[in-house]
Write a protein that holds these residues in place. Structure first.
Motif, PDB file in Angstrom:
ATOM      1  N   ASP A 239       0.834  -1.194   0.000  1.00  0.00           N
ATOM      2  CA  ASP A 239       0.000   0.000   0.000  1.00  0.00           C
ATOM      3  C   ASP A 239       0.874   1.250   0.000  1.00  0.00           C
ATOM      4  OD1 ASP A 239      -2.224  -1.613   0.100  1.00  0.00           O
ATOM      5  OD2 ASP A 239      -2.349  -1.574   2.289  1.00  0.00           O
ATOM      6  N   GLU A 240       0.290   2.351  -0.427  1.00  0.00           N
ATOM      7  CA  GLU A 240       1.036   3.602  -0.568  1.00  0.00           C
ATOM      8  C   GLU A 240       1.666   4.057   0.743  1.00  0.00           C
ATOM      9  OE1 GLU A 240       0.304   8.170  -2.217  1.00  0.00           O
ATOM     10  OE2 GLU A 240      -1.241   6.625  -2.454  1.00  0.00           O
ATOM     11  N   GLU A 241       0.975   3.827   1.865  1.00  0.00           N
ATOM     12  CA  GLU A 241       1.488   4.296   3.153  1.00  0.00           C
ATOM     13  C   GLU A 241       2.779   3.566   3.564  1.00  0.00           C
ATOM     14  OE1 GLU A 241      -0.718   3.126   6.664  1.00  0.00           O
ATOM     15  OE2 GLU A 241      -1.906   1.728   5.441  1.00  0.00           O
ATOM     16  N   PHE A 242       3.045   2.394   2.989  1.00  0.00           N
ATOM     17  CA  PHE A 242       4.244   1.632   3.337  1.00  0.00           C
ATOM     18  C   PHE A 242       5.346   1.752   2.280  1.00  0.00           C
ATOM     19  CE2 PHE A 242       0.970  -0.686   5.781  1.00  0.00           C
ATOM     20  CZ  PHE A 242       1.518  -0.549   7.040  1.00  0.00           C
ATOM     21  N   ILE A 243       5.165   2.621   1.303  1.00  0.00           N
ATOM     22  CA  ILE A 243       6.178   2.808   0.264  1.00  0.00           C
ATOM     23  C   ILE A 243       7.276   3.720   0.778  1.00  0.00           C
ATOM     24  CG2 ILE A 243       6.630   3.804  -2.020  1.00  0.00           C
ATOM     25  CD1 ILE A 243       3.839   2.940  -2.850  1.00  0.00           C
ATOM     26  N   ILE A 244       8.534   3.384   0.498  1.00  0.00           N
ATOM     27  CA  ILE A 244       9.676   4.195   0.903  1.00  0.00           C
ATOM     28  C   ILE A 244       9.841   5.320  -0.105  1.00  0.00           C
ATOM     29  CG2 ILE A 244      12.141   4.149   1.425  1.00  0.00           C
ATOM     30  CD1 ILE A 244      11.604   0.971   1.583  1.00  0.00           C
ATOM     31  N   GLU A 245       9.780   6.549   0.373  1.00  0.00           N
ATOM     32  CA  GLU A 245       9.823   7.693  -0.531  1.00  0.00           C
ATOM     33  C   GLU A 245      11.251   8.049  -0.948  1.00  0.00           C
ATOM     34  OE1 GLU A 245       7.863  10.738   1.606  1.00  0.00           O
ATOM     35  OE2 GLU A 245       5.875   9.806   1.529  1.00  0.00           O
ATOM     36  N   ASP A 246      12.172   8.057  -0.019  1.00  0.00           N
ATOM     37  CA  ASP A 246      13.548   8.485  -0.294  1.00  0.00           C
ATOM     38  C   ASP A 246      14.512   7.303  -0.155  1.00  0.00           C
ATOM     39  OD1 ASP A 246      12.832  11.301  -0.490  1.00  0.00           O
ATOM     40  OD2 ASP A 246      12.499  11.179   1.671  1.00  0.00           O
ATOM     41  N   PRO A 247      15.635   7.322  -0.880  1.00  0.00           N
ATOM     42  CA  PRO A 247      16.626   6.249  -0.716  1.00  0.00           C
ATOM     43  C   PRO A 247      17.228   6.286   0.686  1.00  0.00           C
ATOM     44  CG  PRO A 247      17.508   8.018  -2.093  1.00  0.00           C
ATOM     45  CD  PRO A 247      16.059   8.310  -1.899  1.00  0.00           C
ATOM     46  N   VAL A 248      17.327   5.116   1.305  1.00  0.00           N
ATOM     47  CA  VAL A 248      17.883   4.996   2.660  1.00  0.00           C
ATOM     48  C   VAL A 248      19.081   4.056   2.574  1.00  0.00           C
ATOM     49  CG1 VAL A 248      17.389   4.483   5.074  1.00  0.00           C
ATOM     50  CG2 VAL A 248      15.538   5.248   3.565  1.00  0.00           C
ATOM     51  N   HIS A 249      20.280   4.545   2.895  1.00  0.00           N
ATOM     52  CA  HIS A 249      21.512   3.803   2.633  1.00  0.00           C
ATOM     53  C   HIS A 249      22.119   3.128   3.862  1.00  0.00           C
ATOM     54  CE1 HIS A 249      21.870   5.372  -1.483  1.00  0.00           C
ATOM     55  NE2 HIS A 249      21.454   6.521  -0.993  1.00  0.00           N
ATOM     56  N   TYR A 250      21.562   3.354   5.057  1.00  0.00           N
ATOM     57  CA  TYR A 250      22.184   2.831   6.267  1.00  0.00           C
ATOM     58  C   TYR A 250      21.173   2.055   7.109  1.00  0.00           C
ATOM     59  CZ  TYR A 250      25.764   6.139   4.919  1.00  0.00           C
ATOM     60  OH  TYR A 250      26.716   6.825   4.207  1.00  0.00           O
ATOM     61  N   LYS A 251      21.672   0.967   7.729  1.00  0.00           N
ATOM     62  CA  LYS A 251      20.822   0.135   8.570  1.00  0.00           C
ATOM     63  C   LYS A 251      21.317   0.145  10.012  1.00  0.00           C
ATOM     64  CE  LYS A 251      18.937  -4.462   9.335  1.00  0.00           C
ATOM     65  NZ  LYS A 251      19.056  -5.904   9.114  1.00  0.00           N
ATOM     66  N   ILE A 252      20.368   0.269  10.946  1.00  0.00           N
ATOM     67  CA  ILE A 252      20.649   0.194  12.375  1.00  0.00           C
ATOM     68  C   ILE A 252      20.452  -1.253  12.821  1.00  0.00           C
ATOM     69  CG2 ILE A 252      19.931   0.962  14.668  1.00  0.00           C
ATOM     70  CD1 ILE A 252      21.167   3.191  13.038  1.00  0.00           C
ATOM     71  N   ASN A 253      21.452  -1.828  13.475  1.00  0.00           N
ATOM     72  CA  ASN A 253      21.372  -3.214  13.943  1.00  0.00           C
ATOM     73  C   ASN A 253      21.325  -3.286  15.464  1.00  0.00           C
ATOM     74  OD1 ASN A 253      21.372  -4.496  11.443  1.00  0.00           O
ATOM     75  ND2 ASN A 253      23.592  -4.580  11.327  1.00  0.00           N
ATOM     76  N   ASN A 254      20.415  -4.102  15.949  1.00  0.00           N
ATOM     77  CA  ASN A 254      20.331  -4.444  17.368  1.00  0.00           C
ATOM     78  C   ASN A 254      20.282  -3.217  18.289  1.00  0.00           C
ATOM     79  OD1 ASN A 254      20.216  -6.204  19.543  1.00  0.00           O
ATOM     80  ND2 ASN A 254      22.439  -6.171  19.830  1.00  0.00           N
ATOM     81  N   PRO A 255      19.279  -2.326  18.126  1.00  0.00           N
ATOM     82  CA  PRO A 255      19.167  -1.181  19.033  1.00  0.00           C
ATOM     83  C   PRO A 255      18.831  -1.629  20.452  1.00  0.00           C
ATOM     84  CG  PRO A 255      17.237  -1.327  17.616  1.00  0.00           C
ATOM     85  CD  PRO A 255      18.213  -2.357  17.120  1.00  0.00           C
ATOM     86  N   SER A 256      19.431  -0.986  21.440  1.00  0.00           N
ATOM     87  CA  SER A 256      19.165  -1.311  22.852  1.00  0.00           C
ATOM     88  C   SER A 256      19.145  -0.009  23.652  1.00  0.00           C
ATOM     89  CB  SER A 256      20.236  -2.262  23.390  1.00  0.00           C
ATOM     90  OG  SER A 256      21.523  -1.661  23.326  1.00  0.00           O
ATOM     91  N   LYS A 257      18.757  -0.105  24.931  1.00  0.00           N
ATOM     92  CA  LYS A 257      18.658   1.069  25.821  1.00  0.00           C
ATOM     93  C   LYS A 257      17.816   2.157  25.156  1.00  0.00           C
ATOM     94  CE  LYS A 257      23.167   0.143  27.939  1.00  0.00           C
ATOM     95  NZ  LYS A 257      24.511   0.680  28.254  1.00  0.00           N
ATOM     96  N   LEU A 258      16.669   1.740  24.631  1.00  0.00           N
ATOM     97  CA  LEU A 258      15.804   2.647  23.879  1.00  0.00           C
ATOM     98  C   LEU A 258      15.040   3.593  24.805  1.00  0.00           C
ATOM     99  CD1 LEU A 258      14.729  -0.216  21.611  1.00  0.00           C
ATOM    100  CD2 LEU A 258      15.277   1.961  20.592  1.00  0.00           C
ATOM    101  N   LYS A 259      14.981   4.871  24.405  1.00  0.00           N
ATOM    102  CA  LYS A 259      14.195   5.861  25.124  1.00  0.00           C
ATOM    103  C   LYS A 259      13.363   6.638  24.106  1.00  0.00           C
ATOM    104  CE  LYS A 259      17.559   6.581  28.851  1.00  0.00           C
ATOM    105  NZ  LYS A 259      18.433   7.598  29.524  1.00  0.00           N
ATOM    106  N   LYS A 260      12.056   6.728  24.366  1.00  0.00           N
ATOM    107  CA  LYS A 260      11.161   7.447  23.460  1.00  0.00           C
ATOM    108  C   LYS A 260      10.677   8.728  24.133  1.00  0.00           C
ATOM    109  CE  LYS A 260       6.806   6.322  23.036  1.00  0.00           C
ATOM    110  NZ  LYS A 260       5.522   5.650  22.730  1.00  0.00           N
ATOM    111  N   SER A 261      10.589   9.787  23.356  1.00  0.00           N
ATOM    112  CA  SER A 261      10.054  11.036  23.894  1.00  0.00           C
ATOM    113  C   SER A 261       9.177  11.716  22.854  1.00  0.00           C
ATOM    114  CB  SER A 261      11.202  11.970  24.301  1.00  0.00           C
ATOM    115  OG  SER A 261      12.036  12.256  23.195  1.00  0.00           O
TER     116      SER A 261
END
Length: 261
Positions: A239-261
């Motif tokens: 669906d359109e809402e899940f389409i990637i608009e811009d090229p993304v060249h980097y991947k984040i692996n195994n994020p930890s100690k997550l804080k959301k604000s």
């Protein structure tokens, strides 16, 4: 078709391809599940390793990374007797099929050697003359429409501290399991250190750990993670809402100690 190979635990019957040195291990259960799914395997503790005449039980001990962008993996398996061997993820996936039949490794090596020999013979070229070099240089300005390259960034190899903002959720095609995987696209990604590194856009798997945070676009995040250069592939039939608009060249692996604000 049912498995007909006997289950043996005979080290002499197996040809090992052990890791060449240090290899990556899993930080936790969530990291293990994320990588196993990325390789197109069902998440479980034990798998079958099959030779022509027998099969053995193995567990996934870790993985090696290779390639210029460090985006390719070789799985490190551990047998019940403690021996280690390396295998391509797609090959291990094939081994889980009841109808899998493995060709002799010696035969495979002969085919590979022949391919290398043919390639080396077929690719011998004569040195280019000064006139031909000049011609090539003259033609270069005529080339148009070059793809935009990502800026060169010296990426740290260890875990570092990040700040970022959730940009969107997207789907990416996973060729191992031939299905779309859900990912989180991040913007304003910055490696926070003495001299901050501006990454811009990056992506990571929408793992169970991240889903617990109930993320929404616009959420600011802080976390520790590793980062590699790996372009985000577009999903198929999404669906359109899940389409990637811009090229993304980097991947984040195994994020930890997550804080959301």
């Amino acid at each position: 078709m049912a498995n007909t190979l006997p289950h043996v635990e005979d080290a002499a019957s197996t040809t090992y391809l052990p890791p060449k040195g240090e290899y990556e291990t899993f930080a936790d259960e969530a990291h293990y599940e994320e990588k196993v799914r990325e390789w197109g395997l069902s998440v479980k503790k034990e798998y079958w390793y099959k030779e022509r005449t027998h099969q053995r039980i193995v567990t996934i001990k870790g993985y090696e990374v290779y390639g210029k962008t460090k985006e390719h993996n070789t799985i490190v398996l551990e047998f019940e007797d403690g021996n280690l061997t390396c295998i391509h993820p797609a090959y291990l996936k094939e081994m889980q099929s009841p109808s899998f039949a493995k060709a002799a490794i010696s035969d495979t090596e002969v085919v590979i050697d022949k391919k290398k020999e043919n390639t080396s013979k077929g690719n011998v070229e004569k040195p280019a003359s000064p006139e031909s070099k000049t011609a090539v240089k003259k033609e270069q300005p005529m080339k148009q429409g070059k793809k935009e390259k990502a800026p060169k960034i010296e990426l740290p190899t260890d875990k570092v501290h990040f700040t970022a903002t959730v940009k969107q959720f997207a789907l990416t095609w996973n060729h191992f399991n031939e299905d779309n995987d859900e990912v989180v696209v991040l913007e304003n990604v910055v490696i926070q250190q003495e001299e901050p590194i501006q990454i811009g856009l990056a992506w990571c798997s929408h793992s169970k750990t991240l889903k617990k945070l109930e993320l929404e676009p616009g959420n600011a995040l802080e976390f520790d993670a590793k980062i590699v250069k790996k372009k985000l592939a577009k999903g198929k039939d999404v669906d359109e809402e899940f389409i990637i608009e811009d090229p993304v060249h980097y991947k984040i692996n195994n994020p930890s100690k997550l804080k959301k604000s």
